[in-house]
Motif scaffolding. Structure first.
Motif, short mmCIF file in Angstrom:
data_model
loop_
_atom_site.label_atom_id
_atom_site.label_comp_id
_atom_site.label_asym_id
_atom_site.label_seq_id
_atom_site.Cartn_x
_atom_site.Cartn_y
_atom_site.Cartn_z
N MET A 28 0.83 -1.19 0.00
CA MET A 28 0.00 0.00 0.00
C MET A 28 0.87 1.25 0.00
O MET A 28 1.89 1.31 0.70
CB MET A 28 -0.89 0.04 1.24
N ASN A 29 0.50 2.23 -0.79
CA ASN A 29 1.22 3.50 -0.81
C ASN A 29 0.61 4.42 0.22
O ASN A 29 -0.39 5.09 -0.02
CB ASN A 29 1.14 4.13 -2.21
N ILE A 30 1.23 4.45 1.41
CA ILE A 30 0.66 5.23 2.50
C ILE A 30 0.68 6.73 2.19
O ILE A 30 -0.19 7.48 2.64
CB ILE A 30 1.40 4.93 3.83
N LEU A 31 1.65 7.18 1.39
CA LEU A 31 1.73 8.60 1.07
C LEU A 31 0.54 9.05 0.24
O LEU A 31 0.09 10.20 0.36
CB LEU A 31 3.04 8.91 0.35
N GLU A 32 0.02 8.17 -0.60
CA GLU A 32 -1.18 8.50 -1.36
C GLU A 32 -2.42 8.35 -0.50
O GLU A 32 -3.33 9.19 -0.53
CB GLU A 32 -1.28 7.60 -2.60
N LYS A 33 -2.47 7.29 0.30
CA LYS A 33 -3.63 7.03 1.15
C LYS A 33 -3.85 8.14 2.16
O LYS A 33 -4.98 8.56 2.43
CB LYS A 33 -3.44 5.70 1.86
N ILE A 34 -2.75 8.65 2.72
CA ILE A 34 -2.84 9.64 3.79
C ILE A 34 -3.43 10.96 3.30
O ILE A 34 -3.91 11.78 4.09
CB ILE A 34 -1.46 9.85 4.43
N LYS A 35 -3.40 11.18 1.98
CA LYS A 35 -3.94 12.42 1.42
C LYS A 35 -5.47 12.41 1.34
O LYS A 35 -6.09 13.45 1.16
CB LYS A 35 -3.37 12.66 0.01
N GLU A 36 -6.06 11.23 1.48
CA GLU A 36 -7.50 11.13 1.40
C GLU A 36 -8.15 11.77 2.61
O GLU A 36 -7.59 11.82 3.70
CB GLU A 36 -7.91 9.65 1.28
N GLU A 37 -9.35 12.28 2.43
CA GLU A 37 -10.06 12.95 3.51
C GLU A 37 -10.49 11.96 4.59
O GLU A 37 -10.78 10.80 4.31
CB GLU A 37 -11.30 13.66 2.95
N GLY A 38 -10.58 12.46 5.82
CA GLY A 38 -11.16 11.68 6.89
C GLY A 38 -10.17 10.96 7.78
O GLY A 38 -8.96 10.91 7.52
N PHE A 39 -10.71 10.37 8.84
CA PHE A 39 -9.93 9.65 9.83
C PHE A 39 -9.27 8.41 9.24
O PHE A 39 -9.86 7.69 8.46
CB PHE A 39 -10.85 9.25 10.99
N GLN A 40 -8.02 8.19 9.65
CA GLN A 40 -7.30 6.96 9.31
C GLN A 40 -6.51 6.52 10.54
O GLN A 40 -6.05 7.35 11.33
CB GLN A 40 -6.34 7.17 8.13
N PHE A 41 -6.32 5.21 10.66
CA PHE A 41 -5.61 4.66 11.81
C PHE A 41 -4.57 3.65 11.36
O PHE A 41 -4.87 2.72 10.61
CB PHE A 41 -6.59 3.98 12.77
N TYR A 42 -3.34 3.86 11.81
CA TYR A 42 -2.24 2.93 11.56
C TYR A 42 -1.55 2.66 12.90
O TYR A 42 -1.59 3.49 13.80
CB TYR A 42 -1.22 3.53 10.59
N LEU A 43 -0.89 1.52 12.98
CA LEU A 43 -0.16 1.20 14.21
C LEU A 43 1.31 0.98 13.86
O LEU A 43 1.64 0.12 13.05
CB LEU A 43 -0.73 -0.06 14.87
N SER A 44 2.17 1.78 14.46
CA SER A 44 3.61 1.61 14.25
C SER A 44 4.21 0.87 15.43
O SER A 44 3.78 1.03 16.58
CB SER A 44 4.29 2.97 14.07
N ILE A 45 5.21 0.05 15.12
CA ILE A 45 5.85 -0.77 16.15
C ILE A 45 7.37 -0.59 16.04
O ILE A 45 7.96 -0.87 14.99
CB ILE A 45 5.50 -2.26 16.00
N ASP A 46 7.97 -0.13 17.12
CA ASP A 46 9.43 -0.08 17.17
C ASP A 46 9.92 -1.49 17.53
O ASP A 46 9.67 -1.99 18.63
CB ASP A 46 9.89 0.91 18.23
N CYS A 47 10.60 -2.11 16.58
CA CYS A 47 11.05 -3.50 16.74
C CYS A 47 12.49 -3.48 17.21
O CYS A 47 13.43 -3.33 16.43
CB CYS A 47 10.90 -4.24 15.41
N GLU A 48 12.66 -3.63 18.52
CA GLU A 48 13.93 -3.37 19.17
C GLU A 48 14.82 -4.61 19.26
O GLU A 48 14.35 -5.74 19.27
CB GLU A 48 13.69 -2.84 20.59
N GLY A 49 16.12 -4.33 19.40
CA GLY A 49 17.09 -5.38 19.61
C GLY A 49 17.31 -5.65 21.08
O GLY A 49 16.57 -5.17 21.95
#
Length: 254
Positions: free
Chosen positions: A1-22
């Protein structure tokens, strides 16, 4: 998925980022990684993309456990995460200037950051982690030199940090910024922060304001028995906390 294009769309969006640590943060690394698929499955079944900001040592362990292709089955986006004090020997050999006492990548010069970042990208690719689309510095560390390296020498198009943290020192954006959802240096939508009601209130406000939400959590919480839960007084597993946020999203028609 191209998040840079998706993020331009109107309205609420939800993503979850995870810091994957050593292992600098995760003394229970193998158990946490072995519980990773359960979390990715929960997100994917609820149409949530997870942005995995992966350190080189996490990538190596993921590869050794033969889990790279398994996690690629889920809705994941790969990002690079760097704690320069905790890099594999192979990278340190190519970057002999690395000081184990320096925790922020932004404390290095432009040329030094360039060498660290490019060697980390190569290392992740060697362990099956590609394409790498995004960047997040350890402790949210980033400055203008980091931006220049990413813009001019990599295919990374965007970064995600808590822009209120003092370690984030960017004066000119050369790549896109999709920040962690935060209102201050400590008030951010992090699954392990606050109580559930506070997290829910933050999310409800974001939905009402039609915000784009990048929530955050950490890989060392995949194992529900990990010592971080007791140490940090986290009363519920991140799975349970995420499920409560998903309930909010669904109840409001998303």
């Amino acid at each position: 998925m191209n998040i840079l294009e998706k993020i331009k769309e109107e309205g609420f969006q939800f993503y979850l980022s995870i810091d994957c640590e050593g292992p600098n943060f995760d003394k229970n690394l193998i158990n946490n990684i072995n519980n990773m698929e359960k979390f990715l499955k929960l997100c994917t079944l609820n149409d949530i993309y997870t942005i995995l900001f992966i350190t080189p040592k996490f990538a190596k362990t993921l590869y050794e456990l033969n889990l790279v292709n398994i996690i690629k089955k889920y809705k994941v986006i790969f990002g690079l995460h760097i704690h320069p004090e905790d890099l594999p020997d192979k990278i340190i050999e190519k970057c002999p200037f690395i000081n184990p006492k320096i925790e922020l990548i932004s404390d290095y010069s432009f040329e030094e950051q360039k060498q660290i970042i490019l060697n980390c990208i190569d290392y992740l690719a060697e362990h099956g982690i590609s394409p790498i689309e995004a960047y997040r510095g350890g402790y949210f560390s980033m400055n203008d030199d980091t931006q220049k390296v990413l813009k001019n020498y990599t295919n990374i198009k965007w970064e995600s940090h808590n822009i209120y943290r003092k370690q984030y020192n960017v004066t000119k954006h050369l790549i896109e910024s999709i920040p962690v959802y935060a209102k201050s240096d400590t008030y951010e939508l992090r699954l392990e922060y606050f109580d559930i009601d506070t997290l829910k209130d933050m999310l409800i406000n974001a939905i009402k304001n039609k915000d784009k939400v990048i929530a955050i959590t950490h890989s060392y919480l995949f194992d529900e028995n990990d010592f971080h839960y007791k140490r940090d007084n986290i009363k519920e597993p991140i799975y349970f906390r995420l499920e409560k946020l998903i309930d909010v999203i669904k109840s409001l028609g998303f």
